[in-house]
Scaffold this motif. Sequence first.
Motif, short mmCIF file in Angstrom:
data_model
loop_
_atom_site.label_atom_id
_atom_site.label_comp_id
_atom_site.label_asym_id
_atom_site.label_seq_id
_atom_site.Cartn_x
_atom_site.Cartn_y
_atom_site.Cartn_z
N THR A 243 0.81 -1.21 0.00
CA THR A 243 0.00 0.00 0.00
C THR A 243 0.85 1.27 0.00
OG1 THR A 243 -1.70 -1.17 1.26
CG2 THR A 243 -1.86 1.23 1.17
N GLY A 244 0.74 2.05 -1.07
CA GLY A 244 1.44 3.33 -1.17
C GLY A 244 2.90 3.23 -1.54
N LEU A 245 3.45 2.04 -1.66
CA LEU A 245 4.89 1.92 -1.92
C LEU A 245 5.28 2.41 -3.31
CD1 LEU A 245 6.13 -1.47 -0.39
CD2 LEU A 245 6.59 0.86 0.39
N GLN A 246 4.44 2.17 -4.29
CA GLN A 246 4.83 2.50 -5.67
C GLN A 246 5.11 3.99 -5.83
OE1 GLN A 246 2.63 0.47 -8.65
NE2 GLN A 246 3.42 1.69 -10.34
N GLU A 247 4.54 4.81 -5.00
CA GLU A 247 4.77 6.25 -5.09
C GLU A 247 5.97 6.69 -4.27
OE1 GLU A 247 1.56 5.00 -4.31
OE2 GLU A 247 1.19 5.04 -6.49
N ARG A 248 6.57 5.79 -3.48
CA ARG A 248 7.65 6.20 -2.57
C ARG A 248 8.99 5.54 -2.84
NH1 ARG A 248 8.07 5.10 2.21
NH2 ARG A 248 6.66 3.36 2.56
N VAL A 249 8.97 4.29 -3.29
CA VAL A 249 10.23 3.55 -3.39
C VAL A 249 10.84 3.68 -4.78
CG1 VAL A 249 9.54 1.93 -1.59
CG2 VAL A 249 9.11 1.36 -3.99
N ALA A 250 12.12 3.30 -4.89
CA ALA A 250 12.81 3.41 -6.18
C ALA A 250 12.42 2.29 -7.13
CB ALA A 250 14.32 3.39 -5.95
N ALA A 251 12.24 1.08 -6.59
CA ALA A 251 11.92 -0.08 -7.42
C ALA A 251 11.26 -1.14 -6.57
CB ALA A 251 13.19 -0.64 -8.06
N LEU A 252 10.40 -1.94 -7.21
CA LEU A 252 9.79 -3.04 -6.48
C LEU A 252 9.36 -4.15 -7.43
CD1 LEU A 252 6.15 -2.28 -5.24
CD2 LEU A 252 7.24 -1.05 -7.09
N THR A 253 9.29 -5.36 -6.88
CA THR A 253 8.83 -6.50 -7.66
C THR A 253 7.32 -6.65 -7.50
OG1 THR A 253 9.25 -8.01 -5.80
CG2 THR A 253 11.00 -7.77 -7.44
N PRO A 254 6.61 -6.93 -8.59
CA PRO A 254 5.18 -7.22 -8.46
C PRO A 254 4.97 -8.62 -7.91
CG PRO A 254 5.87 -7.50 -10.73
CD PRO A 254 7.07 -6.99 -9.98
N VAL A 255 3.78 -8.85 -7.34
CA VAL A 255 3.37 -10.19 -6.89
C VAL A 255 1.97 -10.43 -7.42
CG1 VAL A 255 2.89 -11.68 -4.92
CG2 VAL A 255 4.75 -10.01 -4.78
N PRO A 256 1.81 -11.40 -8.31
CA PRO A 256 2.84 -12.26 -8.91
C PRO A 256 3.57 -11.54 -10.05
CG PRO A 256 0.70 -12.82 -9.81
CD PRO A 256 0.45 -11.75 -8.76
N GLY A 257 4.49 -12.23 -10.68
CA GLY A 257 5.17 -11.70 -11.86
C GLY A 257 6.52 -11.08 -11.60
N GLY A 258 7.00 -11.18 -10.37
CA GLY A 258 8.31 -10.61 -10.07
C GLY A 258 9.35 -11.69 -9.87
N VAL A 259 9.42 -12.22 -8.65
CA VAL A 259 10.46 -13.20 -8.29
C VAL A 259 10.15 -14.59 -8.84
CG1 VAL A 259 11.53 -14.39 -6.34
CG2 VAL A 259 11.18 -11.91 -6.26
N GLY A 260 8.90 -15.02 -8.80
CA GLY A 260 8.53 -16.38 -9.19
C GLY A 260 9.05 -16.82 -10.55
N PRO A 261 8.78 -16.06 -11.61
CA PRO A 261 9.28 -16.47 -12.93
C PRO A 261 10.80 -16.56 -13.00
CG PRO A 261 7.58 -14.80 -13.15
CD PRO A 261 7.92 -14.88 -11.70
N MET A 262 11.49 -15.73 -12.23
CA MET A 262 12.95 -15.74 -12.25
C MET A 262 13.51 -16.96 -11.52
SD MET A 262 13.74 -13.34 -14.15
CE MET A 262 15.50 -13.60 -13.93
N THR A 263 12.77 -17.50 -10.55
CA THR A 263 13.19 -18.73 -9.88
C THR A 263 13.25 -19.87 -10.89
OG1 THR A 263 12.21 -18.05 -7.76
CG2 THR A 263 12.57 -20.40 -8.10
N ILE A 264 12.18 -20.03 -11.66
CA ILE A 264 12.13 -21.10 -12.66
C ILE A 264 13.17 -20.85 -13.74
CG2 ILE A 264 10.67 -22.19 -14.40
CD1 ILE A 264 8.26 -21.57 -12.61
N ASN A 265 13.36 -19.60 -14.11
CA ASN A 265 14.34 -19.28 -15.15
C ASN A 265 15.75 -19.63 -14.70
OD1 ASN A 265 16.11 -16.95 -16.68
ND2 ASN A 265 14.41 -17.73 -17.91
N ALA A 266 16.06 -19.35 -13.44
CA ALA A 266 17.38 -19.70 -12.91
C ALA A 266 17.58 -21.21 -12.93
CB ALA A 266 17.54 -19.17 -11.49
N LEU A 267 16.53 -21.94 -12.59
CA LEU A 267 16.61 -23.40 -12.55
C LEU A 267 16.93 -23.98 -13.93
CD1 LEU A 267 16.10 -25.94 -10.74
CD2 LEU A 267 13.74 -25.86 -11.58
#
Length: 289
Positions: A243-267
């Motif tokens: 909540t409200g992070l997208q307007e304050r932080v420099a970068a963020l991962t979406p959920v889903p669509g952020g870390v999950g696909p990269m886990t499988i890609n690394a594998l």
Amino acid sequence: MSALILDGKALAKSREQQLHAAVKKFQDGGGLQPVLATILVGDDPSSATYVQMKVNACARVGMGSRFISLPASTTTDQLLEKIDQLNNDTEVCGILLQHPVPEQIDERACFDAIAIEKDVDGVTTQGFGLMAMGEPAFGSATPAGIMTLLKHYDVEISGKHAVVLGRSPILGKPMAAMLLNANATVTICHSRTQNLAALVAQADIVVGAVGQPELIKADWIKDGAVVVDAGYHAGGVGDIEKTGLQERVAALTPVPGGVGPMTINALISHTLESAQRLELSTVHPNTVE
């Protein structure tokens, strides 16, 4: 300020195109088709879904996959026997034991039974030790995927203060080691950490890996931080409240669509690399330690 979205789904898709070309080149040069063997013990529906996603990813890049389904009543000795068979199978380049296994199984013993050269999920203690010391090894897939994601988006790590929330041997601990190897100053937080909010507030990079929905509150995170959420829970929420992070932080991962696909890609990337190493050690046995 609007945060940069660290789009793991898009990056994984792009990398799969590169992997597909690399697999074809490897086979055209005489290499055998890389094969990932995945072991699922029991019938947990979430685990079965994750396994199918990995099988699908292998197919998309032209790699082979072998799915081994064992009953929930499987013993440690029975699972160790299956792992030993796969270790000695020359067609198999990578072995994945889907976590978690039923409680009667000694999961650590089974992880450590995987041959180091086929430990493409980075779950063995030997692999962790080598990675932590900066030696060649396959890092745990989720942290490795996160590091690839941060590198792709030119997120500066060196000299930054990273706070990793979670100390799992296949996520939090290797994540901290990889960030430390990239010259970050790293704080690891866990269930007994005191003044958690104050520690998170110091972080330039926040990694949520606690496995609890929205345990990490948005107002703990300082403006301009990089936010990486490795959690996924029912309703499409992660470990970090957004909540409200997208307007304050420099970068963020979406959920889903952020870390999950990269886990499988690394594998699957690790599996191709394993195939290349195994082929080299077969053709030129004195060139690979």
